[in-house]
Scaffold this motif. Structure first.
Motif, PDB file in Angstrom:
ATOM      1  N   VAL A 180      28.795  31.074  12.781  1.00 16.15           N
ATOM      2  CA  VAL A 180      28.576  32.289  11.999  1.00 16.15           C
ATOM      3  C   VAL A 180      28.808  31.924  10.536  1.00 16.15           C
ATOM      4  O   VAL A 180      29.865  31.376  10.203  1.00 16.15           O
ATOM      5  CB  VAL A 180      29.556  33.404  12.419  1.00 16.15           C
ATOM      6  N   PRO A 181      27.845  32.182   9.627  1.00 15.37           N
ATOM      7  CA  PRO A 181      28.006  31.728   8.243  1.00 15.37           C
ATOM      8  C   PRO A 181      28.899  32.637   7.405  1.00 15.37           C
ATOM      9  O   PRO A 181      28.561  33.039   6.295  1.00 15.37           O
ATOM     10  CB  PRO A 181      26.564  31.689   7.724  1.00 15.37           C
ATOM     11  N   THR A 182      30.020  32.982   7.960  1.00 21.34           N
ATOM     12  CA  THR A 182      31.092  33.648   7.229  1.00 21.34           C
ATOM     13  C   THR A 182      32.385  33.236   7.901  1.00 21.34           C
ATOM     14  O   THR A 182      32.371  32.775   9.050  1.00 21.34           O
ATOM     15  CB  THR A 182      30.908  35.184   7.245  1.00 21.34           C
ATOM     16  N   LEU A 183      33.505  33.355   7.212  1.00 23.00           N
ATOM     17  CA  LEU A 183      34.783  32.890   7.760  1.00 23.00           C
ATOM     18  C   LEU A 183      35.354  33.943   8.707  1.00 23.00           C
ATOM     19  O   LEU A 183      36.408  34.533   8.478  1.00 23.00           O
ATOM     20  CB  LEU A 183      35.752  32.563   6.625  1.00 23.00           C
ATOM     21  N   VAL A 184      34.645  34.130   9.805  1.00 23.04           N
ATOM     22  CA  VAL A 184      34.949  35.235  10.714  1.00 23.04           C
ATOM     23  C   VAL A 184      36.304  35.052  11.390  1.00 23.04           C
ATOM     24  O   VAL A 184      37.045  36.026  11.574  1.00 23.04           O
ATOM     25  CB  VAL A 184      33.818  35.411  11.749  1.00 23.04           C
ATOM     26  N   ALA A 185      36.665  33.830  11.759  1.00 21.56           N
ATOM     27  CA  ALA A 185      37.954  33.625  12.427  1.00 21.56           C
ATOM     28  C   ALA A 185      39.117  33.891  11.482  1.00 21.56           C
ATOM     29  O   ALA A 185      40.106  34.530  11.845  1.00 21.56           O
ATOM     30  CB  ALA A 185      38.035  32.206  12.995  1.00 21.56           C
ATOM     31  N   ASP A 186      39.011  33.387  10.266  1.00 22.34           N
ATOM     32  CA  ASP A 186      40.054  33.652   9.271  1.00 22.34           C
ATOM     33  C   ASP A 186      40.207  35.144   9.020  1.00 22.34           C
ATOM     34  O   ASP A 186      41.323  35.672   8.978  1.00 22.34           O
ATOM     35  CB  ASP A 186      39.692  32.967   7.950  1.00 22.34           C
ATOM     36  N   ARG A 187      39.096  35.819   8.832  1.00 17.29           N
ATOM     37  CA  ARG A 187      39.165  37.227   8.431  1.00 17.29           C
ATOM     38  C   ARG A 187      39.595  38.136   9.577  1.00 17.29           C
ATOM     39  O   ARG A 187      40.381  39.076   9.372  1.00 17.29           O
ATOM     40  CB  ARG A 187      37.824  37.657   7.829  1.00 17.29           C
ATOM     41  N   VAL A 188      39.109  37.888  10.778  1.00 21.86           N
ATOM     42  CA  VAL A 188      39.544  38.699  11.924  1.00 21.86           C
ATOM     43  C   VAL A 188      41.028  38.484  12.195  1.00 21.86           C
ATOM     44  O   VAL A 188      41.765  39.430  12.481  1.00 21.86           O
ATOM     45  CB  VAL A 188      38.689  38.371  13.168  1.00 21.86           C
ATOM     46  N   THR A 189      41.488  37.242  12.086  1.00 22.01           N
ATOM     47  CA  THR A 189      42.910  36.974  12.309  1.00 22.01           C
ATOM     48  C   THR A 189      43.757  37.618  11.215  1.00 22.01           C
ATOM     49  O   THR A 189      44.841  38.155  11.488  1.00 22.01           O
ATOM     50  CB  THR A 189      43.174  35.463  12.376  1.00 22.01           C
ATOM     51  N   GLY A 190      43.265  37.609   9.973  1.00 26.25           N
ATOM     52  CA  GLY A 190      43.988  38.277   8.897  1.00 26.25           C
ATOM     53  C   GLY A 190      44.108  39.773   9.129  1.00 26.25           C
ATOM     54  O   GLY A 190      45.168  40.372   8.905  1.00 26.25           O
ATOM     55  N   LEU A 191      43.020  40.395   9.586  1.00 26.73           N
ATOM     56  CA  LEU A 191      43.067  41.822   9.920  1.00 26.73           C
ATOM     57  C   LEU A 191      44.060  42.089  11.046  1.00 26.73           C
ATOM     58  O   LEU A 191      44.831  43.055  11.006  1.00 26.73           O
ATOM     59  CB  LEU A 191      41.672  42.302  10.331  1.00 26.73           C
ATOM     60  N   THR A 192      44.034  41.236  12.058  1.00 26.70           N
ATOM     61  CA  THR A 192      44.961  41.391  13.187  1.00 26.70           C
ATOM     62  C   THR A 192      46.407  41.276  12.711  1.00 26.70           C
ATOM     63  O   THR A 192      47.280  42.055  13.115  1.00 26.70           O
ATOM     64  CB  THR A 192      44.659  40.328  14.254  1.00 26.70           C
ATOM     65  N   ALA A 193      46.650  40.306  11.841  1.00 28.81           N
ATOM     66  CA  ALA A 193      48.009  40.121  11.319  1.00 28.81           C
ATOM     67  C   ALA A 193      48.462  41.321  10.506  1.00 28.81           C
ATOM     68  O   ALA A 193      49.633  41.720  10.572  1.00 28.81           O
ATOM     69  CB  ALA A 193      48.051  38.857  10.464  1.00 28.81           C
TER      70      ALA A 193
END
Length: 384
Positions: free
Chosen positions: A167-180
Motif C-alpha cells: 500500500v503506497p502509504t505508511l498504513v502500518a505506522d499510522r494504524v498502529t499510532g491510532l491504536t496507541a
C-alpha cells in the motif's frame, strides 16, 4: 470560558520519546485533545525532519504533518548528564511514550521498572514492532516489512494474479499510532478513576495482523476450518476502479437496492429480474467474480462523466478516480475547512491538514505549527 480549558486532556503532560511516524501520530492525537506534548529529540533531531519537501532545514513535510501542537527539547540521552536531566523531568509528566526497542530502554535505565520507581503513577506507553515474548521481539520493524509479514502485500497478488505490492502509504505506522492513541486515552480514564499508573504495550505486527485477519480469517475462524481464508468480495479481481470509455471510475453496487437501481438506470430491469445471481446478498456472495465481472463489462460502454451523472441520480455510490493532487481543490475538503493555509516564518505559506474530528472537547491543536528543533529546551528543561 477559555476554549483551551475545555479540551479533554487539558492539564495532561506527555513526555514524547517517539520518532518517525507511528509514535508521532499517537502523540499528535493526544495534543489535539489538549495534552501538552513535549517531544524529546537528539541533537540531530527526529529523522523525519529531513523527509519530504521542505522550505526550511529540518522542517520536512512528513515531520510537519505528524508533530503539530508539540513542543521540542533537545537532550542527548547518550550523555549521562542529559539522561539524568530527563529522569528529573519525569515526575512532572502523566504519560511517557516511546518507540525505542525495549532492550535499548533498559540500557538507558528508562525501562518500565526504572521509570515506575521514579514516578509510580505514570502511564508508560511502549510502542514496538513486535509484542514481547515472541521470537521476533528484538527485530526492528518498518512499514514495508510489516505489510509483507501480515499478508497485506500478498493480498494484492492474490487479487490481481500479479506481483505482491505495498500500500503506497505508511498504513502500518499510522494504524498502529491510532491504536496507541485510543489505548492511551483508555489508560488515562482508568487512572483518573483509580489513581494507578499502568503500562500499555502496542505492537505493529500484532495490530496489523488483527486488521488484516478481521477481513480475511474466513473459514479459519472455526475449528475445524469451514473453508478457505480470505473474503471473496475483497479478493475478486474485479474489485478495482473500473475502466470506462475514457478513463476509470470507482463504483460500489453493494446491496439489493443498489443492484436493482443500477439495472433500472441502464434500462435492463428485465435482466436483473431474470438472473438470481444479482438479487440477494446470499446468492451474490457465491458469485462475486461473475457479478462484478459483468459490472466491469457494462461500465466500459460509457464515459466517466456519463456514468457519474447516471449513478449519482440513481443514488449508487461512485466517484472519479482522483489523483492526490486533486484533493487540493476538492469541493468537500474546501467547504469543510480541511486545509489550513497561513503565513509562517519568512512570509512563506504552509498548508496544514486540519482536524480529524469535530467536538467542543477535542478541538484540534493544528493552529500551532510543528516545533523547530529544540525551540523549547530553555523553557522546559530544568537547570541542574
Amino acid at each position: 470560558m477559555n476554549v483551551h480549558s475545555t479540551k479533554a486532556l487539558a492539564g495532561i503532560r506527555v513526555l514524547d520519546l517517539t520518532s518517525v511516524i507511528m509514535g508521532p501520530v499517537c502523540t499528535q492525537i493526544l495534543a489535539d485533545y489538549g495534552a501538552q506534548v513535549v517531544k524529546v529529540e537528539p541533537p540531530e533531531g527526529d529523522v523525519m525532519r529531513h523527509a519530504g519537501a521542505k522550505i526550511a532545514p529540518q522542517m520536512g513535510a512528513m515531520f510537519l504533518h505528524a508533530n503539530e501542537g508539540k513542543r521540542s527539547v533537545v537532550l542527548d540521552l547518550k550523555k549521562e548528564g542529559d539522561l539524568v536531566t530527563l529522569q528529573k523531568m519525569l515526575p512532572s509528566f502523566d504519560v511517557l511514550i516511546h518507540n525505542v526497542r525495549p532492550q535499548a530502554m533498559r540500557r538507558l535505565g528508562l525501562d518500565e521498572g526504572s521509570v515506575r520507581a521514579l514516578h509510580p503513577s505514570i502511564l508508560y506507553v511502549e510502542l514496538t514492532g513486535y509484542a514481547q515474548g515472541g521470537p521476533y521481539e528484538q527485530r526492528a520493524a518498518f512499514d514495508d516489512i510489516i505489510q509483507a509479514q501480515v499478508g497485506l502485500a500478498d493480498l494484492f497478488a492474490r487479487q490481481s494474479g500479479g506481483e505482491p505490492a505495498y500500500v503506497p502509504t505508511l498504513v502500518a505506522d499510522r494504524v498502529t499510532g491510532l491504536t496507541a492513541a485510543h489505548a492511551t486515552l483508555a489508560a488515562l480514564y482508568r487512572r483518573r478513576e483509580t489513581g494507578e499508573g499502568e503500562t500499555v504495550r502496542i505492537s505493529m505486527f500484532e495490530t496489523m495482523a488483527a486488521l488484516v485477519l478481521g477481513d480475511h480469517l474466513g473459514g479459519a475462524s472455526f475449528e475445524p476450518s469451514q473453508g478457505p481464508m480470505g473474503y471473496s468480495r475483497l479478493l475478486t479481481r474485479h474489485r478495482r476502479p473500473y475502466r470506462t470509455l475514457d478513463g476509470h471510475i470507482a463504483v460500489v453496487v453493494y446491496n439489493d437496492k443498489h443492484w436493482r437501481s443500477f439495472f433500472e438506470a441502464i434500462g435492463q430491469s428485465d435482466a436483473f429480474e431474470a438472473d438470481p445471481r444479482f438479487q440477494t446478498a446470499a446468492v451474490r456472495a457465491e458469485n462475486y467474480d461473475f457479478i462484478y465481472g459483468r459490472l466491469a463489462e457494462i461500465l466500459a460502454m460509457r464515459t466517466t462523466f456519463e456514468w457519474l451523472e447516471l449513478l449519482e441520480a440513481a443514488d449508487i455510490p461512485c466517484s472519479p478516480v482522483n489523483k492526490v493532487e486533486d484533493l487540493l481543490g476538492d469541493p468537500q475538503l474546501r467547504a469543510t475547512g480541511f486545509f489550513d493555509e497561513r503565513d509562517v516564518r519568512d512570509g512563506r505559506r504552509v498548508r496544514r491538514i486540519a482536524s480529524r474530528f469535530r467536538s467542543p472537547t477535542a478541538q484540534s491543536s493544528r493552529g500551532i505549527p510543528a516545533p523547530v528543533l529544540g525551540q523549547d529546551t530553555a523553557d522546559l528543561v530544568p537547570r541542574l
